[in-house]
Design a protein around this motif. Sequence first.
Motif, PDB file in Angstrom:
ATOM      1  N   UNK A 161     106.376  81.612   3.142  1.00  0.00           N
ATOM      2  CA  UNK A 161     105.430  82.539   3.774  1.00  0.00           C
ATOM      3  C   UNK A 161     105.158  83.749   2.883  1.00  0.00           C
ATOM      4  N   UNK A 162     106.143  84.160   2.109  1.00  0.00           N
ATOM      5  CA  UNK A 162     105.973  85.317   1.228  1.00  0.00           C
ATOM      6  C   UNK A 162     105.029  85.022   0.070  1.00  0.00           C
ATOM      7  N   UNK A 163     104.749  83.730  -0.159  1.00  0.00           N
ATOM      8  CA  UNK A 163     103.910  83.334  -1.287  1.00  0.00           C
ATOM      9  C   UNK A 163     102.606  82.691  -0.813  1.00  0.00           C
ATOM     10  N   UNK A 164     102.133  83.098   0.336  1.00  0.00           N
ATOM     11  CA  UNK A 164     100.945  82.474   0.925  1.00  0.00           C
ATOM     12  C   UNK A 164      99.664  82.609   0.101  1.00  0.00           C
ATOM     13  N   UNK A 165      99.516  83.600  -0.802  1.00  0.00           N
ATOM     14  CA  UNK A 165      98.272  83.648  -1.588  1.00  0.00           C
ATOM     15  C   UNK A 165      98.135  82.521  -2.603  1.00  0.00           C
ATOM     16  N   UNK A 166      99.239  81.826  -2.935  1.00  0.00           N
ATOM     17  CA  UNK A 166      99.235  80.947  -4.105  1.00  0.00           C
ATOM     18  C   UNK A 166      98.822  79.520  -3.752  1.00  0.00           C
ATOM     19  N   UNK A 167      97.562  79.404  -3.334  1.00  0.00           N
ATOM     20  CA  UNK A 167      97.002  78.099  -2.986  1.00  0.00           C
ATOM     21  C   UNK A 167      96.989  77.158  -4.184  1.00  0.00           C
ATOM     22  N   UNK A 168      96.988  77.695  -5.388  1.00  0.00           N
ATOM     23  CA  UNK A 168      96.884  76.893  -6.608  1.00  0.00           C
ATOM     24  C   UNK A 168      98.191  76.216  -6.990  1.00  0.00           C
ATOM     25  N   UNK A 169      99.315  76.667  -6.451  1.00  0.00           N
ATOM     26  CA  UNK A 169     100.596  76.014  -6.711  1.00  0.00           C
ATOM     27  C   UNK A 169     100.725  74.828  -5.765  1.00  0.00           C
ATOM     28  N   UNK A 170     100.690  73.646  -6.324  1.00  0.00           N
ATOM     29  CA  UNK A 170     100.640  72.435  -5.496  1.00  0.00           C
ATOM     30  C   UNK A 170     101.688  71.417  -5.939  1.00  0.00           C
ATOM     31  N   UNK A 171     101.912  70.438  -5.068  1.00  0.00           N
ATOM     32  CA  UNK A 171     102.928  69.401  -5.304  1.00  0.00           C
ATOM     33  C   UNK A 171     102.465  68.117  -4.639  1.00  0.00           C
ATOM     34  N   UNK A 172     102.725  66.987  -5.292  1.00  0.00           N
ATOM     35  CA  UNK A 172     102.375  65.691  -4.718  1.00  0.00           C
ATOM     36  C   UNK A 172     103.228  64.610  -5.368  1.00  0.00           C
ATOM     37  N   UNK A 173     103.243  63.440  -4.768  1.00  0.00           N
ATOM     38  CA  UNK A 173     103.996  62.303  -5.277  1.00  0.00           C
ATOM     39  C   UNK A 173     103.040  61.295  -5.902  1.00  0.00           C
ATOM     40  N   UNK A 174     103.475  60.706  -7.006  1.00  0.00           N
ATOM     41  CA  UNK A 174     102.629  59.720  -7.670  1.00  0.00           C
ATOM     42  C   UNK A 174     103.493  58.728  -8.439  1.00  0.00           C
ATOM     43  N   UNK A 175     103.364  57.456  -8.097  1.00  0.00           N
ATOM     44  CA  UNK A 175     104.010  56.362  -8.825  1.00  0.00           C
ATOM     45  C   UNK A 175     105.507  56.579  -9.016  1.00  0.00           C
ATOM     46  N   UNK A 176     106.164  57.118  -8.009  1.00  0.00           N
ATOM     47  CA  UNK A 176     107.610  57.304  -8.072  1.00  0.00           C
ATOM     48  C   UNK A 176     108.049  58.601  -8.709  1.00  0.00           C
ATOM     49  N   UNK A 177     107.096  59.479  -9.063  1.00  0.00           N
ATOM     50  CA  UNK A 177     107.419  60.764  -9.669  1.00  0.00           C
ATOM     51  C   UNK A 177     106.884  61.904  -8.816  1.00  0.00           C
ATOM     52  N   UNK A 178     107.480  63.076  -8.981  1.00  0.00           N
ATOM     53  CA  UNK A 178     107.018  64.283  -8.311  1.00  0.00           C
ATOM     54  C   UNK A 178     106.171  65.081  -9.292  1.00  0.00           C
ATOM     55  N   UNK A 179     104.949  65.432  -8.881  1.00  0.00           N
ATOM     56  CA  UNK A 179     104.002  66.127  -9.739  1.00  0.00           C
ATOM     57  C   UNK A 179     103.720  67.508  -9.152  1.00  0.00           C
ATOM     58  N   UNK A 180     103.433  68.481 -10.039  1.00  0.00           N
ATOM     59  CA  UNK A 180     103.204  69.833  -9.527  1.00  0.00           C
ATOM     60  C   UNK A 180     102.384  70.666 -10.504  1.00  0.00           C
ATOM     61  N   UNK A 181     101.723  71.680  -9.959  1.00  0.00           N
ATOM     62  CA  UNK A 181     101.098  72.712 -10.767  1.00  0.00           C
ATOM     63  C   UNK A 181     101.788  74.036 -10.463  1.00  0.00           C
ATOM     64  N   UNK A 182     101.934  74.867 -11.496  1.00  0.00           N
ATOM     65  CA  UNK A 182     102.534  76.197 -11.353  1.00  0.00           C
ATOM     66  C   UNK A 182     101.639  77.186 -12.093  1.00  0.00           C
ATOM     67  N   UNK A 183     101.297  78.273 -11.456  1.00  0.00           N
ATOM     68  CA  UNK A 183     100.350  79.242 -12.018  1.00  0.00           C
ATOM     69  C   UNK A 183     101.053  80.148 -13.032  1.00  0.00           C
ATOM     70  N   UNK A 184     101.008  79.710 -14.285  1.00  0.00           N
ATOM     71  CA  UNK A 184     101.546  80.473 -15.414  1.00  0.00           C
ATOM     72  C   UNK A 184     100.462  80.480 -16.475  1.00  0.00           C
ATOM     73  N   UNK A 185     100.004  81.672 -16.883  1.00  0.00           N
ATOM     74  CA  UNK A 185      98.823  81.758 -17.736  1.00  0.00           C
ATOM     75  C   UNK A 185      99.109  82.438 -19.074  1.00  0.00           C
ATOM     76  N   UNK A 186      98.150  82.259 -19.988  1.00  0.00           N
ATOM     77  CA  UNK A 186      98.222  82.923 -21.278  1.00  0.00           C
ATOM     78  C   UNK A 186      98.038  84.420 -21.139  1.00  0.00           C
ATOM     79  N   UNK A 187      97.771  85.084 -22.266  1.00  0.00           N
ATOM     80  CA  UNK A 187      97.723  86.553 -22.293  1.00  0.00           C
ATOM     81  C   UNK A 187      99.024  87.132 -21.742  1.00  0.00           C
TER      82      UNK A 187
END
Length: 342
Positions: A161-187
């Motif tokens: 709940x404390x991280x509710x703004x982060x719609x871009x951080x996602x997770x899903x399952x695919x072909x027996x693996x766990x996949x995810x995006x994490x918002x870490x950027x350049x600059x």
Amino acid sequence: MLKPQALRAALAVALLALSAHSPAQAPAAAPYFRAGVSFALLGDVPYGVSEEPKFDRVIADINASRNVRFVLHTGDVKQGSERCDDAVFIKRFNQYQKFDDAFIVTPGDNDWTDCHRTNNGGYLPTERLAKFREIFYPAIGRSTGKQPISLLSQAAAPGHAAHSPYVENTLWQFAGATMATVHVVGSANNLAPWNQLPGGDRPGERQAEFNARLAASLAWIDEVFNRASASQSAGVMIAMQANPALEAAAGSSARLGFDEVIAKITARSIAFGKPVLLAHGDSHYFRVDKPLVNAGVSLENLTRVENFGSPNVHWVEVFVDARDPNVFSVVPRIVPGNVVPR
């Protein structure tokens, strides 16, 4: 009627198939052959209007694949000198919707942190991030593309709940693996000053944004590995935009903004013990390597893949198969029409 060469080839295939199914010839364990399911990895494209036709060729190439099940973009939907106007974001979003499969994106620094630049429009970066989220994540917990898939978004995940703004951080399952995006950027993960912002940098606001997003990122990485362990996943794939200087020493200036993220991924990868694929863009250099070092030795179960980036407008195919000891197989895909004339 078959040509002689084709007839001989067909007979050879038939004999091979018969021998493969003969109990007397069957091996004790079948050898591993690369499976037919994959995802398309790309990022740092298209950079400007001139690359949009090239990117359309990438889309056509991916859509023609029988293996690809989703497309993952590691951020930078525009070049660093391109304006951060709503119209640019909407134009790129619409182009990405041409993919026949699901489309998933994580933000890049060109998409918001660097929008303070005068040639980007002199925008307040946090305002542009809010607009990027509005356009590129129209439904929480669901990808875009012609065949959208369900995702677990940190914005709706139990215990976050404390991280509710982060719609871009996602997770899903695919072909027996766990996949995810994490918002870490350049600059430097947004620690680089907003020095072209009208009125000058806002260090307090910038630091507060970094602190909150870092806390969300670290919590999400834990969530990814916790769920992978609970589901007995064969591997983990984490995608981010930034090249976090994995080769550099902890505490070095090259790792500014990234040390905590790298330390978390390192510790969780060691504890997980199975293949981990860290995908990123940012430096526009296709590579597959094992750059993370722990106790003076390469972290064997973690592989880094960096996608192509402008001016190399191509894509990377990543096959995923839980039967393969390595789980992930990386294949660069060169789009013929985008090869630079020599």
